[in-house]
Scaffold this motif. Structure first.
Motif, PDB file in Angstrom:
ATOM      1  N   ALA A  45      17.200  31.655  53.270  1.00 24.55           N
ATOM      2  CA  ALA A  45      17.761  32.898  53.803  1.00 24.55           C
ATOM      3  C   ALA A  45      18.922  32.623  54.751  1.00 24.55           C
ATOM      4  N   HIS A  50      20.074  36.220  53.096  1.00 20.01           N
ATOM      5  CA  HIS A  50      18.742  36.814  53.018  1.00 20.01           C
ATOM      6  C   HIS A  50      17.999  36.219  51.827  1.00 20.01           C
ATOM      7  N   ALA A  51      16.736  36.480  51.779  1.00 16.85           N
ATOM      8  CA  ALA A  51      15.873  36.104  50.665  1.00 16.85           C
ATOM      9  C   ALA A  51      14.817  37.209  50.573  1.00 16.85           C
ATOM     10  N   LYS A  83      18.452  34.886  47.109  1.00 16.34           N
ATOM     11  CA  LYS A  83      19.436  35.965  47.093  1.00 16.34           C
ATOM     12  C   LYS A  83      20.137  36.055  45.746  1.00 16.34           C
ATOM     13  N   GLU A 166      11.874  42.054  51.976  1.00 18.36           N
ATOM     14  CA  GLU A 166      13.142  41.396  52.258  1.00 18.36           C
ATOM     15  C   GLU A 166      12.986  40.490  53.478  1.00 18.36           C
ATOM     16  N   ARG A 172      22.969  40.689  57.903  1.00 19.72           N
ATOM     17  CA  ARG A 172      22.527  41.818  57.075  1.00 19.72           C
ATOM     18  C   ARG A 172      23.478  43.010  57.189  1.00 19.72           C
ATOM     19  N   PHE A 176      19.070  44.128  50.856  1.00 17.18           N
ATOM     20  CA  PHE A 176      19.476  43.072  49.922  1.00 17.18           C
ATOM     21  C   PHE A 176      20.979  42.819  49.928  1.00 17.18           C
ATOM     22  N   SER A 178      23.985  41.065  52.405  1.00 19.35           N
ATOM     23  CA  SER A 178      24.198  40.317  53.632  1.00 19.35           C
ATOM     24  C   SER A 178      25.295  39.286  53.441  1.00 19.35           C
TER      25      SER A 178
END
Length: 194
Positions: A45, A50-51, A83, A166, A172, A176, A178
Motif C-alpha cells: 500500500a 493503497h491496497a 492496487k 480498502e 488517498r 480505490f 490514490s
C-alpha cells in the motif's frame, strides 16, 4: 516506513470480534500470521498508494450449517489485493454510507499447458450487489485475448455487502484512488538526478 509502523507487533483491541482473534494465527489459510500479513500489505500500500483485503470463503458446493463448517475446517480467510489488480468499481449511497455495488478484480495465474509447459490464465472476478444479494462472476480471457468466457459464478447468501476493505495511505483521493505517498520524494530525486 512499514518497519517504523511495525516496530512493535500489533495488539488486537478488545473490540475485535472473537472470530477474527481466532483466525489471527493463520489469517490467509496459508499459514501467514496476521502481523506478517499486515506488514506485507502495508508495504504494498505504501508503494502504490493503497491496497485492499478481500475476505473469501472456500466453495462448499451448497448449503451447509455452521457445525458442518467447523467440523470440516472451513473458515473465511483474507486475500491481499494489490492496487494494480483493482480494475473498476461502482458505488451507491445508502443511508449516508457509500456502498460498493460492483468491484472488478484482475487475476493472473499459471496453468498447465501440455506435458511440461505452463501458460498464463488471465481472469476477471466481478463482485456485484444487486437488490441486497451479493455474488460474483468469474470471466476468463480466451487465447485470442479478445473474448471473455464466464467460467464460474456464485452467491454469498450470508453477505449484504461485497466483502472487501480498502487499505488507504496518505495519498488517498477517493475510494480505490490514490497517489503513492512518496511520489513527491520520487519527483525530487528525479529532479536532483537531472
Amino acid at each position: 516506513m512499514a518497519g517504523f509502523v511495525f516496530r512493535g507487533d500489533p495488539q488486537l483491541g478488545n473490540d475485535v470480534p472473537p472470530a477474527i482473534v481466532d483466525l489471527w494465527e493463520d489469517i490467509d489459510a496459508a499459514g501467514t500470521h496476521g502481523d506478517v500479513f499486515a506488514r506485507l500489505l502495508l508495504t504494498d500500500a505504501l508503494g502504490a498508494g493503497h491496497a485492499a483485503i478481500l475476505v473469501e470463503f472456500p466453495k462448499t458446493g451448497g448449503a451447509q450449517s455452521a457445525r458442518d463448517e467447523m467440523v470440516g475446517g472451513l473458515r473465511p480467510y483474507f486475500v491481499p489485493i494489490l492496487k494494480e489488480n483493482i480494475v473498476s468499481w461502482r458505488t451507491t449511497v445508502e443511508g449516508g454510507r457509500t456502498i460498493l455495488t460492483q468491484l472488478v478484480l484482475y487475476e493472473c495465474q499459471m496453468a498447465p499447458s501440455g506435458v511440461y509447459a505452463e501458460r498464463e490464465r488471465k481472469r476477471y472476478r466481478v463482485f456485484f450487489r444487486e437488490n441486497g444479494v451479493v455474488g460474483y462472476r468469474l470471466y476468463e480471457v480466451a487465447e485470442d485475448q479478445k473474448t471473455l468466457t464466464m467460467v464460474d459464478a456464485g452467491l454469498y447468501p450470508t453477505q449484504d455487502e461485497i466483502p472487501v476493505a480498502e487499505v488507504p495511505t496518505a495519498g488517498r483521493r477517493g475510494l480505490f484512488e490514490s497517489d503513492p505517498p512518496l511520489l513527491d520524494l520520487a519527483y525530487l530525486n528525479v529532479a536532483h538526478y537531472q
